[in-house]
Design a protein around this motif. Structure first.
Motif, PDB file in Angstrom:
ATOM      1  N   ALA A  47      -4.276 -27.245   5.623  1.00  0.00           N
ATOM      2  CA  ALA A  47      -3.519 -28.067   6.567  1.00  0.00           C
ATOM      3  C   ALA A  47      -3.914 -29.531   6.426  1.00  0.00           C
ATOM      4  N   ALA A  48      -5.201 -29.780   6.220  1.00  0.00           N
ATOM      5  CA  ALA A  48      -5.672 -31.160   6.056  1.00  0.00           C
ATOM      6  C   ALA A  48      -5.104 -31.782   4.791  1.00  0.00           C
TER       7      ALA A  48
ATOM      8  N   GLN B  39       1.039 -28.861   1.997  1.00  0.00           N
ATOM      9  CA  GLN B  39       1.399 -30.242   1.677  1.00  0.00           C
ATOM     10  C   GLN B  39       2.841 -30.561   2.041  1.00  0.00           C
ATOM     11  N   TRP B  40       3.706 -29.566   1.924  1.00  0.00           N
ATOM     12  CA  TRP B  40       5.126 -29.828   2.130  1.00  0.00           C
ATOM     13  C   TRP B  40       5.598 -29.467   3.533  1.00  0.00           C
ATOM     14  N   GLY B  41       4.671 -29.295   4.462  1.00  0.00           N
ATOM     15  CA  GLY B  41       5.058 -29.239   5.866  1.00  0.00           C
ATOM     16  C   GLY B  41       5.207 -27.879   6.492  1.00  0.00           C
ATOM     17  N   ALA B  42       4.645 -26.818   5.904  1.00  0.00           N
ATOM     18  CA  ALA B  42       4.709 -25.506   6.553  1.00  0.00           C
ATOM     19  C   ALA B  42       4.039 -25.575   7.921  1.00  0.00           C
ATOM     20  N   SER B  43       4.582 -24.850   8.876  1.00  0.00           N
ATOM     21  CA  SER B  43       4.047 -24.899  10.230  1.00  0.00           C
ATOM     22  C   SER B  43       2.692 -24.201  10.298  1.00  0.00           C
ATOM     23  N   ALA B  44       1.961 -24.486  11.372  1.00  0.00           N
ATOM     24  CA  ALA B  44       0.666 -23.843  11.586  1.00  0.00           C
ATOM     25  C   ALA B  44       0.834 -22.330  11.698  1.00  0.00           C
TER      26      ALA B  44
ATOM     27  N   LEU C 251       1.134 -20.879   8.204  1.00  0.00           N
ATOM     28  CA  LEU C 251      -0.159 -20.884   7.525  1.00  0.00           C
ATOM     29  C   LEU C 251      -1.080 -19.815   8.096  1.00  0.00           C
ATOM     30  N   ARG C 252      -0.989 -19.578   9.403  1.00  0.00           N
ATOM     31  CA  ARG C 252      -1.804 -18.503   9.988  1.00  0.00           C
ATOM     32  C   ARG C 252      -1.347 -17.149   9.473  1.00  0.00           C
ATOM     33  N   TRP C 253      -0.019 -16.964   9.355  1.00  0.00           N
ATOM     34  CA  TRP C 253       0.480 -15.704   8.802  1.00  0.00           C
ATOM     35  C   TRP C 253      -0.011 -15.535   7.371  1.00  0.00           C
ATOM     36  N   LEU C 254       0.063 -16.602   6.598  1.00  0.00           N
ATOM     37  CA  LEU C 254      -0.394 -16.548   5.213  1.00  0.00           C
ATOM     38  C   LEU C 254      -1.873 -16.180   5.157  1.00  0.00           C
ATOM     39  N   GLY C 255      -2.660 -16.773   6.032  1.00  0.00           N
ATOM     40  CA  GLY C 255      -4.084 -16.466   6.063  1.00  0.00           C
ATOM     41  C   GLY C 255      -4.392 -15.065   6.534  1.00  0.00           C
ATOM     42  N   SER C 256      -3.439 -14.440   7.238  1.00  0.00           N
ATOM     43  CA  SER C 256      -3.668 -13.077   7.745  1.00  0.00           C
ATOM     44  C   SER C 256      -3.442 -12.009   6.679  1.00  0.00           C
ATOM     45  N   GLN C 257      -2.853 -12.410   5.543  1.00  0.00           N
ATOM     46  CA  GLN C 257      -2.607 -11.445   4.482  1.00  0.00           C
ATOM     47  C   GLN C 257      -3.892 -11.211   3.706  1.00  0.00           C
ATOM     48  N   GLN C 258      -4.483 -10.035   3.860  1.00  0.00           N
ATOM     49  CA  GLN C 258      -5.792  -9.767   3.279  1.00  0.00           C
ATOM     50  C   GLN C 258      -5.779  -9.942   1.770  1.00  0.00           C
ATOM     51  N   SER C 259      -4.675  -9.520   1.122  1.00  0.00           N
ATOM     52  CA  SER C 259      -4.627  -9.623  -0.337  1.00  0.00           C
ATOM     53  C   SER C 259      -4.693 -11.068  -0.798  1.00  0.00           C
ATOM     54  N   PHE C 260      -4.327 -12.001   0.111  1.00  0.00           N
ATOM     55  CA  PHE C 260      -4.281 -13.406  -0.250  1.00  0.00           C
ATOM     56  C   PHE C 260      -5.664 -13.930  -0.616  1.00  0.00           C
ATOM     57  N   PHE C 261      -6.699 -13.344  -0.022  1.00  0.00           N
ATOM     58  CA  PHE C 261      -8.048 -13.839  -0.275  1.00  0.00           C
ATOM     59  C   PHE C 261      -8.961 -12.775  -0.887  1.00  0.00           C
TER      60      PHE C 261
END
Length: 398
Positions: free
Chosen positions: A16-17, A120-125, A128-138
């Motif tokens: 986000a930063a 960078q292109w303005g996705a909402s918080a 981004l939280r949904w993206l971070g909740s995807q376990q496979s993502f990390f």
């Protein structure tokens, strides 16, 4: 495993930063239309990549309630699409629908690219939280990236797709004369002329597989009723939509490397293409229903996809009877892109022969074969020059 929630939270803050510290090189956000949109007309032309079922907007499932879904007559804000048949769901982020199956595998393989460009292109918080909740993502110990993580590469392709060769900066006059003599016309301009010669309609629906930043979609927008661009790169799809649809931001320039850290900023001025949509998808599992396209194009991707035959089979599947097949490639096979076992050539048959034989076996007539030069400029003293073969055909059976 206890570290995953902490890692996700930390990385989402960083992503986000990044959006605030390093905004994309664009003009200010468009004020004349809602941003983070997907053209709702595209829903009649795309399908579930897993079962080819119909996709609809879905904002009710509790598992995806973190994503806002709103729509007007023509535009969709970030949200989720769900298949009416198999019930699988696919996200829309920054206006780009990610239509890959399994979705978890795509997010794993493209984790850094999606997270960084979305933030960078303005996705909402919430997104981004949904993206971070995807376990496979990390799950990966190190981030798997693609060449599209390199903004310099994206700008290089913007220049090749949208600028006239006369606009492209060269290191000196001798080099300019040499390369402009070799490639006096843009590859995509020459390809447009070829397509005009073999496709004599001014209607129908085109799918551009491996559309990159959208130069061919721009040129063909008046020839078709609707055009769907598909690329495996989330970043490339973002750039294509920002050029062609001015969403989520208006992108109207490219920054080409000169010498060292030097940059030449050049204007790109193209009209809005309201009959175009660009989505993320795999070439061997296209999110398109059977026999729904009147034309299918795959420009310069055959030798770089993991499954070249899968690409050809998918082009055949999505084309209707009488549909036009357009394929281009320099046949530059590399083991680090496609496994040698999947190369469409051998000691006894080259790729051109292989493709012509494949077209014949699939009941396609050959409408034209042509050689077109393709010049890639990395910076003002480093170029790649290819001689690309273009094959056009027509599918004669259902």
């Amino acid at each position: 495993e206890d570290l995953y929630p902490i890692a996700r939270k930390y990385l989402m803050v960083v992503h986000a930063a990044l959006g605030r510290i390093c905004p994309p090189p664009t003009a200010a956000l468009s004020r004349d239309r809602r941003w983070l949109q997907m053209n709702i007309r595209a829903l009649t032309h795309v399908a579930c990549p897993a079962c080819k079922g119909q996709l609809v907007l879905d904002g009710e499932s509790s598992s995806i309630s973190v994503l806002m879904v709103h729509h007007s007559d023509t535009d969709v804000l970030e949200g989720m699409l769900r298949c009416t048949s198999c019930r699988l769901a696919y996200p829309i982020m920054c206006g780009v629908a990610i239509l890959c199956h399994p979705l978890e595998d795509y997010l794993l393989d493209h984790s850094a690219e999606v997270a960084i460009f979305a933030s960078q292109w303005g996705a909402s918080a919430r997104t981004l939280r949904w993206l971070g909740s995807q376990q496979s993502f990390f799950m990966s110990g190190d981030y798997r990236t693609t060449s599209w993580d390199n903004v310099s590469s994206l700008n290089m392709y913007l220049g090749m797709h949208y600028l006239d060769p006369q606009q492209i900066p060269f290191g000196d006059d001798d080099m300019a004369s040499l390369f402009r003599g070799l490639s006096s016309v843009s590859f995509y301009d020459a390809l447009e002329v070829f397509i005009d010669q073999i496709y004599d309609l001014t209607s129908g629906v085109l799918v551009d597989i491996g559309c990159n930043v959208g130069g061919l979609l721009h040129r063909l927008r008046k020839k078709f009723d609707f055009l769907v661009g598909i690329d495996i790169s989330f970043a490339a799809a973002l750039y294509a939509r920002s050029i062609l649809l001015r969403s989520p931001h208006r992108l109207d320039r490219c920054r080409l490397r000169t010498a060292g850290s030097g940059v030449a900023e050049l204007q790109i001025d193209v009209p809005i293409a309201s009959n175009v949509e660009v989505v993320v998808g795999a070439s061997d599992q296209l999110p398109i229903a059977l026999g729904t396209m009147t034309a299918a194009c795959a420009a310069n991707i055959l030798e770089i996809v993991h499954d070249p035959m899968g690409l050809l089979d998918e082009m055949d599947r999505v084309l209707c009877k009488g549909g036009t097949f357009i394929h281009t490639s320099p046949y530059y096979w590399r083991a680090d892109r496609s496994p040698i076992s999947k190369w469409l050539c051998s000691d006894t048959i080259d790729t051109e022969e292989y493709l012509l034989k494949w077209l014949s076996e699939r009941g396609c007539s050959v409408r034209g074969v042509k050689e077109i030069p393709w010049l890639l400029r990395h910076y003002d003293r480093y170029f790649q020059y290819y001689l690309v073969q273009v094959i056009g055909g027509q599918k004669m059976r259902a």
